[in-house]
Scaffold this motif. Sequence first.
Motif, mmCIF file in Angstrom:
data_model
loop_
_atom_site.group_PDB
_atom_site.id
_atom_site.type_symbol
_atom_site.label_atom_id
_atom_site.label_comp_id
_atom_site.label_asym_id
_atom_site.label_seq_id
_atom_site.Cartn_x
_atom_site.Cartn_y
_atom_site.Cartn_z
ATOM 1 N N PRO A 96 0.852 -1.178 0.000
ATOM 2 C CA PRO A 96 0.000 0.000 0.000
ATOM 3 C C PRO A 96 0.897 1.240 0.000
ATOM 4 O O PRO A 96 1.875 1.288 0.729
ATOM 5 C CB PRO A 96 -0.769 -0.101 1.321
ATOM 6 C CG PRO A 96 -0.621 -1.519 1.764
ATOM 7 C CD PRO A 96 0.704 -1.958 1.243
ATOM 8 N N VAL A 97 0.574 2.198 -0.866
ATOM 9 C CA VAL A 97 1.433 3.375 -1.004
ATOM 10 C C VAL A 97 0.701 4.618 -0.504
ATOM 11 O O VAL A 97 -0.480 4.828 -0.826
ATOM 12 C CB VAL A 97 1.846 3.581 -2.473
ATOM 13 C CG1 VAL A 97 2.748 4.811 -2.614
ATOM 14 C CG2 VAL A 97 2.561 2.346 -3.001
ATOM 15 N N PHE A 98 1.411 5.403 0.287
ATOM 16 C CA PHE A 98 0.885 6.661 0.816
ATOM 17 C C PHE A 98 1.772 7.793 0.325
ATOM 18 O O PHE A 98 2.981 7.627 0.209
ATOM 19 C CB PHE A 98 0.920 6.662 2.348
ATOM 20 C CG PHE A 98 0.148 5.545 2.979
ATOM 21 C CD1 PHE A 98 0.672 4.260 3.026
ATOM 22 C CD2 PHE A 98 -1.101 5.774 3.543
ATOM 23 C CE1 PHE A 98 -0.043 3.210 3.615
ATOM 24 C CE2 PHE A 98 -1.818 4.738 4.134
ATOM 25 C CZ PHE A 98 -1.288 3.451 4.168
ATOM 26 N N PHE A 99 1.159 8.949 0.087
ATOM 27 C CA PHE A 99 1.939 10.122 -0.300
ATOM 28 C C PHE A 99 1.857 11.154 0.822
ATOM 29 O O PHE A 99 0.853 11.219 1.537
ATOM 30 C CB PHE A 99 1.383 10.722 -1.601
ATOM 31 C CG PHE A 99 1.563 9.806 -2.780
ATOM 32 C CD1 PHE A 99 2.671 9.922 -3.610
ATOM 33 C CD2 PHE A 99 0.620 8.809 -3.056
ATOM 34 C CE1 PHE A 99 2.843 9.066 -4.691
ATOM 35 C CE2 PHE A 99 0.784 7.944 -4.145
ATOM 36 C CZ PHE A 99 1.893 8.078 -4.959
ATOM 37 N N GLY A 100 2.889 11.970 0.960
ATOM 38 C CA GLY A 100 2.820 12.990 2.000
ATOM 39 C C GLY A 100 4.118 13.726 2.190
ATOM 40 O O GLY A 100 5.038 13.640 1.359
ATOM 41 N N SER A 101 4.172 14.434 3.298
ATOM 42 C CA SER A 101 5.353 15.206 3.633
ATOM 43 C C SER A 101 5.582 15.104 5.137
ATOM 44 O O SER A 101 4.791 15.616 5.928
ATOM 45 C CB SER A 101 5.140 16.667 3.223
ATOM 46 O OG SER A 101 5.963 17.510 3.992
ATOM 47 N N ALA A 102 6.643 14.417 5.499
ATOM 48 C CA ALA A 102 6.912 14.230 6.931
ATOM 49 C C ALA A 102 7.254 15.556 7.590
ATOM 50 O O ALA A 102 6.819 15.846 8.700
ATOM 51 C CB ALA A 102 8.056 13.232 7.115
ATOM 52 N N LEU A 103 8.012 16.378 6.860
ATOM 53 C CA LEU A 103 8.490 17.627 7.457
ATOM 54 C C LEU A 103 7.336 18.548 7.822
ATOM 55 O O LEU A 103 7.322 19.155 8.891
ATOM 56 C CB LEU A 103 9.445 18.340 6.487
ATOM 57 C CG LEU A 103 10.163 19.546 7.064
ATOM 58 C CD1 LEU A 103 11.143 19.119 8.150
ATOM 59 C CD2 LEU A 103 10.901 20.310 5.974
ATOM 60 N N THR A 104 6.357 18.664 6.933
ATOM 61 C CA THR A 104 5.228 19.547 7.233
ATOM 62 C C THR A 104 4.104 18.762 7.917
ATOM 63 O O THR A 104 3.009 19.282 8.119
ATOM 64 C CB THR A 104 4.683 20.210 5.951
ATOM 65 O OG1 THR A 104 4.242 19.166 5.073
ATOM 66 C CG2 THR A 104 5.755 21.031 5.257
ATOM 67 N N ASN A 105 4.392 17.506 8.243
ATOM 68 C CA ASN A 105 3.429 16.660 8.931
ATOM 69 C C ASN A 105 2.122 16.561 8.156
ATOM 70 O O ASN A 105 1.033 16.626 8.704
ATOM 71 C CB ASN A 105 3.162 17.210 10.343
ATOM 72 C CG ASN A 105 2.431 16.209 11.201
ATOM 73 O OD1 ASN A 105 2.261 15.056 10.796
ATOM 74 N ND2 ASN A 105 1.973 16.634 12.370
ATOM 75 N N PHE A 106 2.232 16.406 6.871
ATOM 76 C CA PHE A 106 1.035 16.280 6.055
ATOM 77 C C PHE A 106 0.911 14.857 5.517
ATOM 78 O O PHE A 106 1.804 14.355 4.835
ATOM 79 C CB PHE A 106 1.063 17.285 4.896
ATOM 80 C CG PHE A 106 -0.243 17.352 4.182
ATOM 81 C CD1 PHE A 106 -1.304 18.048 4.735
ATOM 82 C CD2 PHE A 106 -0.430 16.668 2.994
ATOM 83 C CE1 PHE A 106 -2.535 18.071 4.106
ATOM 84 C CE2 PHE A 106 -1.671 16.690 2.362
ATOM 85 C CZ PHE A 106 -2.713 17.396 2.917
ATOM 86 N N GLY A 107 -0.210 14.222 5.878
ATOM 87 C CA GLY A 107 -0.426 12.854 5.411
ATOM 88 C C GLY A 107 0.160 11.807 6.341
ATOM 89 O O GLY A 107 0.014 10.617 6.096
#
Length: 525
Positions: free
Chosen positions: A252-263
Amino acid sequence: MSPKQLAEAVNKRRTFAIISHPDAGKTTITEQLLLFGGVVREAGTVKARKTGNFAKSDWMEIEKKRGISVTSSVMQFDFQGKRINILDTPGHEDFSEDTYRTLMAVDSAVMVIDSAKGIEPQTKKLFQICKMRGIPIFTFMNKFDRDARDPLDLLNEVEETLGIETYPINWPIGSGRQFKGIYDRFNRRVALTHPADEDNPYLPLDDDGNVKGDNPLANDGEWQDALDEMELVDVAGNQLDREKIAAGDQTPVFFGSALTNFGVQTFLETYLQFAPAPSDHHTENDGDVKPLDPEFSGFVFKIQANMNPRHRDRIAFVRICSGEFDRGMDVTLERTKKPIRLSNVTEFMADTRENVENAVAGDIIGLYDTGNFQIGDSIYTGKKDIKFEKLPQFTPELFMRVTAKNVMKQKSFHKGINQLVQEGAVQLFRSYTSGDYILGAVGQLQFEVFKFRMQNEYNSEVVMEPMGNKTARWIDPDQLDEKMSSSRNILVKDIHDQPLFLFENQFAENWFKQKYPDVKLTAKL
Ligand code: GDP
């Protein structure tokens, strides 16, 4: 604990590792996860440990000096009714042996990918170890707040380079400055990066996949692109298949941004719906051990010295495979069949090491060790002998001949080497004929750590003579003839007394194969 309580406790456990190429964002995402778990720590502490400014840190001196994480640690927190154990792994590829072994102790893995870069060499290597174990693998495509590669392209690369099916749980709407949000096909909503109402960041979807009510993104090109791509994925992509996920055949693939805590929160919540509870473990002598077996059992996957430099102790990290741990319990050490009392034990609650009250299958405990344990050891209670499958051995690529500088100090030299080898800091080989000590490693830094620790902890100055890169190939002892060895293929034995050749290069190996076509040569992982 009653059997019912044990079952409840075990089924709550989710034990996983995060794997990535250095700089993909593993540390950043770990930190976010800990914050969701309410683990009180200042933002940046995981990071700081990496750069060496972590005041409370009692990690190895060399790690502080170099600003790299040499060791793996364990973090535990509760989230939405689950007890989560994250096994951290060293980022630097020179310590990948340690990471490989840590992957033997988890039930699933999260692969973090830098979406501008795609699959990098270290990701691939670590992925292969997870694949070999057949554990579920989840993918987090990170850094979408920066310009990223085309998401379809990224999925293709995962499928082709790693040979695993992908199933996007959600889809990015733009990237970089134009990163507008995430279309979440699984949770049927759109998450906005810049919602008009901060308390209400989600737009619900109707049955046709359109936004219910006003859609602030309706006129954006990124929105249309995301819909088009999603449609393509719907029609031509894989179906979500829980069995394949469980077997590690679909990620399962998720997209996001760890730095901006998005997703990241969506990732964690959704991940927990798929991530497996503690699984069975194979033994060498008697089938599988089930997590709900009432007798306690576990294996040592890592030994680490000097977490506290004031005490010259070692900690043996044990993955509990069945039953429940109780302070002070007596277990049998399988290798010696001797009883050992487990009184001095720690559990890993974020950055404080607290005494364990009870831990069950799926958890990791740290046993203070005065030299009783070796990597791969099994321990258990009850009458039935339990010997877990051997941890895999990894094929080292770099070799050094090592001797004690001061011949009068042979005792501390041997003690140091033996302990560091038991910890898995380096691999030890002996020359077949002369008995010389030869160290093998996957990365150069392992040697430097070895040298430093020999001096610091065992007061033994060592002389290391580089032998360079070699190809290590094991040979069946029955097929061995000592005359087969030459300066281009040095004959040595490993710590289990198994013979192997260290080939100078590919040419030397090919030459050998031609000369002895019937001799079977094997690599480890
Ligand atoms: P690790 O080596 O995999 O643990 O990577 P880190 O978490 O230390 O991240 C490496 C660098 O990438 C750091 O400078 C982070 O601030 C940065 N980084 C991590 N996640 C993101 C992200 O989502 N977006 C951006 N722009 N930078 C990120």
